[in-house]
Design a protein around this motif. Structure first.
Motif, PDB file in Angstrom:
ATOM      1  N   PHE A   1       5.729   2.798 -11.318  1.00 38.02           N
ATOM      2  CA  PHE A   1       6.809   2.341 -10.695  1.00 38.02           C
ATOM      3  C   PHE A   1       8.056   3.009 -11.364  1.00 38.02           C
ATOM      4  N   ALA A   2       8.195   4.213 -10.940  1.00 29.08           N
ATOM      5  CA  ALA A   2       9.113   5.148 -11.302  1.00 29.08           C
ATOM      6  C   ALA A   2      10.757   4.373 -11.248  1.00 29.08           C
ATOM      7  N   PRO A   3      11.643   4.456 -12.099  1.00 31.24           N
ATOM      8  CA  PRO A   3      13.184   3.960 -11.559  1.00 31.24           C
ATOM      9  C   PRO A   3      13.637   5.135 -10.562  1.00 31.24           C
ATOM     10  N   PHE A   4      14.673   4.563  -9.816  1.00 27.99           N
ATOM     11  CA  PHE A   4      15.195   5.143  -8.663  1.00 27.99           C
ATOM     12  C   PHE A   4      16.384   6.219  -9.376  1.00 27.99           C
ATOM     13  N   PRO A   5      16.513   7.356  -8.620  1.00 25.89           N
ATOM     14  CA  PRO A   5      17.377   8.490  -9.278  1.00 25.89           C
ATOM     15  C   PRO A   5      18.766   7.524  -9.358  1.00 25.89           C
ATOM     16  N   GLU A   6      19.304   6.915  -8.559  1.00 25.38           N
ATOM     17  CA  GLU A   6      20.295   5.952  -8.760  1.00 25.38           C
ATOM     18  C   GLU A   6      20.538   5.129  -9.768  1.00 25.38           C
ATOM     19  N   ASP A   7      19.220   4.561 -10.351  1.00 21.80           N
ATOM     20  CA  ASP A   7      19.464   3.856 -11.434  1.00 21.80           C
ATOM     21  C   ASP A   7      19.668   4.584 -12.477  1.00 21.80           C
ATOM     22  N   VAL A   8      18.867   5.847 -12.639  1.00 23.25           N
ATOM     23  CA  VAL A   8      18.975   6.654 -13.733  1.00 23.25           C
ATOM     24  C   VAL A   8      20.385   7.129 -14.108  1.00 23.25           C
ATOM     25  N   GLN A   9      21.216   7.269 -13.056  1.00 24.77           N
ATOM     26  CA  GLN A   9      22.706   7.903 -12.845  1.00 24.77           C
ATOM     27  C   GLN A   9      23.456   6.847 -13.191  1.00 24.77           C
TER      28      GLN A   9
ATOM     29  N   PHE B   1       0.895  -0.992   0.183  1.00 25.84           N
ATOM     30  CA  PHE B   1       0.155   0.104  -0.123  1.00 25.84           C
ATOM     31  C   PHE B   1       0.789   1.443   0.049  1.00 25.84           C
ATOM     32  N   VAL B   2       2.060   1.261   0.888  1.00 23.86           N
ATOM     33  CA  VAL B   2       2.991   2.320   0.816  1.00 23.86           C
ATOM     34  C   VAL B   2       3.365   2.576  -0.817  1.00 23.86           C
ATOM     35  N   GLU B   3       3.819   1.421  -1.405  1.00 19.94           N
ATOM     36  CA  GLU B   3       4.478   1.661  -2.860  1.00 19.94           C
ATOM     37  C   GLU B   3       3.157   2.241  -3.673  1.00 19.94           C
ATOM     38  N   VAL B   4       2.032   1.728  -3.672  1.00 20.73           N
ATOM     39  CA  VAL B   4       0.738   2.100  -4.280  1.00 20.73           C
ATOM     40  C   VAL B   4       0.694   3.652  -4.118  1.00 20.73           C
ATOM     41  N   ILE B   5       0.831   4.086  -3.076  1.00 16.24           N
ATOM     42  CA  ILE B   5       0.636   5.681  -2.732  1.00 16.24           C
ATOM     43  C   ILE B   5       1.661   6.369  -3.501  1.00 16.24           C
ATOM     44  N   ARG B   6       3.059   5.655  -3.258  1.00 18.33           N
ATOM     45  CA  ARG B   6       4.151   6.545  -3.912  1.00 18.33           C
ATOM     46  C   ARG B   6       3.969   6.172  -5.408  1.00 18.33           C
ATOM     47  N   GLY B   7       3.341   5.247  -5.913  1.00 18.53           N
ATOM     48  CA  GLY B   7       3.278   5.246  -7.336  1.00 18.53           C
ATOM     49  C   GLY B   7       2.111   6.118  -7.773  1.00 18.53           C
TER      50      GLY B   7
ATOM     51  N   ASN C   1      11.604  -3.711  -2.390  1.00 19.76           N
ATOM     52  CA  ASN C   1      10.057  -3.316  -2.077  1.00 19.76           C
ATOM     53  C   ASN C   1       9.247  -3.017  -3.216  1.00 19.76           C
ATOM     54  N   GLN C   2      10.023  -2.263  -4.026  1.00 22.15           N
ATOM     55  CA  GLN C   2       9.048  -1.854  -5.330  1.00 22.15           C
ATOM     56  C   GLN C   2       9.063  -3.080  -6.139  1.00 22.15           C
ATOM     57  N   LEU C   3       9.929  -3.905  -6.368  1.00 21.23           N
ATOM     58  CA  LEU C   3       9.961  -5.157  -7.102  1.00 21.23           C
ATOM     59  C   LEU C   3       8.864  -6.037  -6.612  1.00 21.23           C
ATOM     60  N   PHE C   4       8.716  -6.170  -5.103  1.00 18.15           N
ATOM     61  CA  PHE C   4       7.634  -7.066  -4.642  1.00 18.15           C
ATOM     62  C   PHE C   4       6.196  -6.295  -5.154  1.00 18.15           C
ATOM     63  N   ALA C   5       6.080  -5.086  -5.106  1.00 13.47           N
ATOM     64  CA  ALA C   5       4.980  -4.366  -5.430  1.00 13.47           C
ATOM     65  C   ALA C   5       4.521  -4.669  -6.713  1.00 13.47           C
TER      66      ALA C   5
ATOM     67  N   LYS D   1       1.581   9.107  -6.684  1.00 12.33           N
ATOM     68  CA  LYS D   1       2.242  10.246  -6.583  1.00 12.33           C
ATOM     69  C   LYS D   1       3.061  10.461  -7.858  1.00 12.33           C
ATOM     70  N   HIS D   2       3.810   9.526  -8.471  1.00 13.93           N
ATOM     71  CA  HIS D   2       4.648   9.618  -9.342  1.00 13.93           C
ATOM     72  C   HIS D   2       3.805   9.743 -10.820  1.00 13.93           C
ATOM     73  N   PHE D   3       2.709   9.090 -10.853  1.00 10.67           N
ATOM     74  CA  PHE D   3       1.747   8.991 -11.811  1.00 10.67           C
ATOM     75  C   PHE D   3       1.149  10.378 -12.282  1.00 10.67           C
ATOM     76  N   PHE D   4       0.926  11.255 -10.920  1.00  4.80           N
ATOM     77  CA  PHE D   4       0.311  12.648 -11.144  1.00  4.80           C
ATOM     78  C   PHE D   4       1.192  13.271 -11.218  1.00  4.80           C
ATOM     79  N   LYS D   5       2.562  13.177 -11.235  1.00  2.00           N
ATOM     80  CA  LYS D   5       3.782  13.981 -11.800  1.00  2.00           C
ATOM     81  C   LYS D   5       4.168  13.653 -13.177  1.00  2.00           C
ATOM     82  N   GLY D   6       3.702  12.844 -13.690  1.00  5.10           N
ATOM     83  CA  GLY D   6       3.629  12.469 -14.918  1.00  5.10           C
ATOM     84  C   GLY D   6       4.731  11.301 -15.392  1.00  5.10           C
ATOM     85  N   GLU D   7       5.246  10.699 -14.262  1.00  6.77           N
ATOM     86  CA  GLU D   7       6.278   9.562 -14.431  1.00  6.77           C
ATOM     87  C   GLU D   7       5.499   8.470 -14.336  1.00  6.77           C
TER      88      GLU D   7
END
Lengths: 109, 223
Positions: free
Chosen positions: A54-62, A37-43, B79-83, A45-51
């Motif tokens: 399940f947006a990639p992490f800044p570390e992955d992008v870097q 549920f925490v990840e869904v809420i985070r997701g 956690n993200q992968l699990f979700a 937030k990302h969706f409404f930001k246009g991302e």
């Protein structure tokens, strides 16, 4: 026969510890439901930001950008930290003490 | 007198056969559980390898250079992968919930037995009457002595439409969620191990195993 006995012994062990395993799994499952549920809420937030949801992490992008740069420039700085931190350097001749003393070394005695 | 001191010697042939069968069954159960444990172990090892793959880029690109950073990012990625993996399971379970609510709103029955043989999923299953089966007493225990009578043969009941959807959804969604939880646990343990080994070099690693290295580099006669 040995494998059979080993499996038999492990079977007894698993049956004995099964209540603890089930309790551990049930607790982790509850924890995972909260994570979901925490990840869904985070997701959301990302969706409404246009991302992506399940947006990639800044570390992955870097990391992706850096690795693409390495590939483009032809540098191959892809050694893992464990390998770099434990170098396989051979000692130089100057650093190695002489094993056999040369004649005249003990003359001062 | 001899019989009262050694009651085991007064067993009938039937009782001896039952005893041997019970012992063999118990042995089989333990061995099967052992092999199930082996299957779970191998599955978790395979699932744990994903932890190594998902952290490879950030480690090789030197974006993560400390054990603490590795743990923190590994935990978030896990956690993200699990979700992501568990989303279909939650959707299936949500569908089961929606069907339950719709059924409750239509029939005004909120508490019912999903597996009832007349109004539930039990109507499409073969059910045997174990409550009225013939039993015999062996070593003080009542053991089933005959095949139990058949209580129900599969047939569709219109009133049980909700349970025909809810039960399979619960089974599939529940199993999917359990498997993804197992994968999450496997990756978490693997990440904990990797955090220690990737950023804490040790002379005890194979690269510094002098005996092995000497054996490989020392030329042998005739080579």
């Amino acid at each position: 026969m040995l494998e059979f006995l080993k499996r038999f012994g492990l079977g007894i062990l698993y049956i004995i510890i099964s209540p603890f395993l089930v309790a551990f799994l049930a607790l982790w499952l509850l924890y995972n439901i909260i994570i979901y549920f925490v990840e869904v809420i985070r997701g959301i937030k990302h969706f409404f930001k246009g991302e992506k949801f399940f947006a990639p992490f800044p570390e992955d992008v870097q990391a992706k950008a850096l690795l693409n740069t390495y590939t483009a420039t032809g540098t191959t700085n892809k050694e893992a930290p464990a390998q770099q931190a434990a170098p396989t350097q051979t000692p130089t001749p100057e650093a190695t003490p002489a094993v056999n003393p040369t004649p005249g070394d003990n003359q001062h005695v | 007198m001899f019989d009262s001191k050694f009651p085991i010697l007064t067993l009938s042939e039937n009782e001896k056969r039952v005893l041997i069968t019970l012992v063999v069954l118990i042995l089989l159960v333990f061995v099967i559980v052992g092999y199930i444990g082996l299957l779970v172990e191998k599955t978790m090892k395979k699932q744990g390898k994903r932890a190594s793959t998902m952290m490879y880029d950030v480690v090789t690109a030197k974006v993560v250079t400390t054990e603490k950073g590795f743990r923190r990012l590994g935990h978030k990625k896990n956690n993200q992968l699990f979700a992501r993996q568990a989303t279909p399971a939650f959707l299936i379970l949500t569908l089961a919930g929606i069907i339950y609510i719709i059924n409750g709103a239509i029939s005004k029955t909120w508490l019912f037995n999903l597996f009832d043989k007349d109004t539930g999923f039990g109507s499409v299953m073969w059910l045997w009457d174990f409550a009225h089966v013939k039993r015999v007493q062996v070593f003080g225990m009542w053991i089933i002595a005959d095949w139990p009578p058949l209580l129900n043969t599969p047939h569709f009941v219109a009133a049980a439409w909700a349970s025909y959807i809810i039960v399979p959804c619960l089974f599939v969604g529940g199993t999917w969620l359990l498997v993804t939880t197992q994968a999450h646990i496997a990756r978490a343990f693997k990440l904990k191990r990797l955090a220690k080994t990737v950023f804490n070099p040790s002379l005890e690693t194979p690269e510094f195993n002098q005996n092995k290295n000497d054996a490989e580099t020392t030329p042998t006669k005739g080579s």
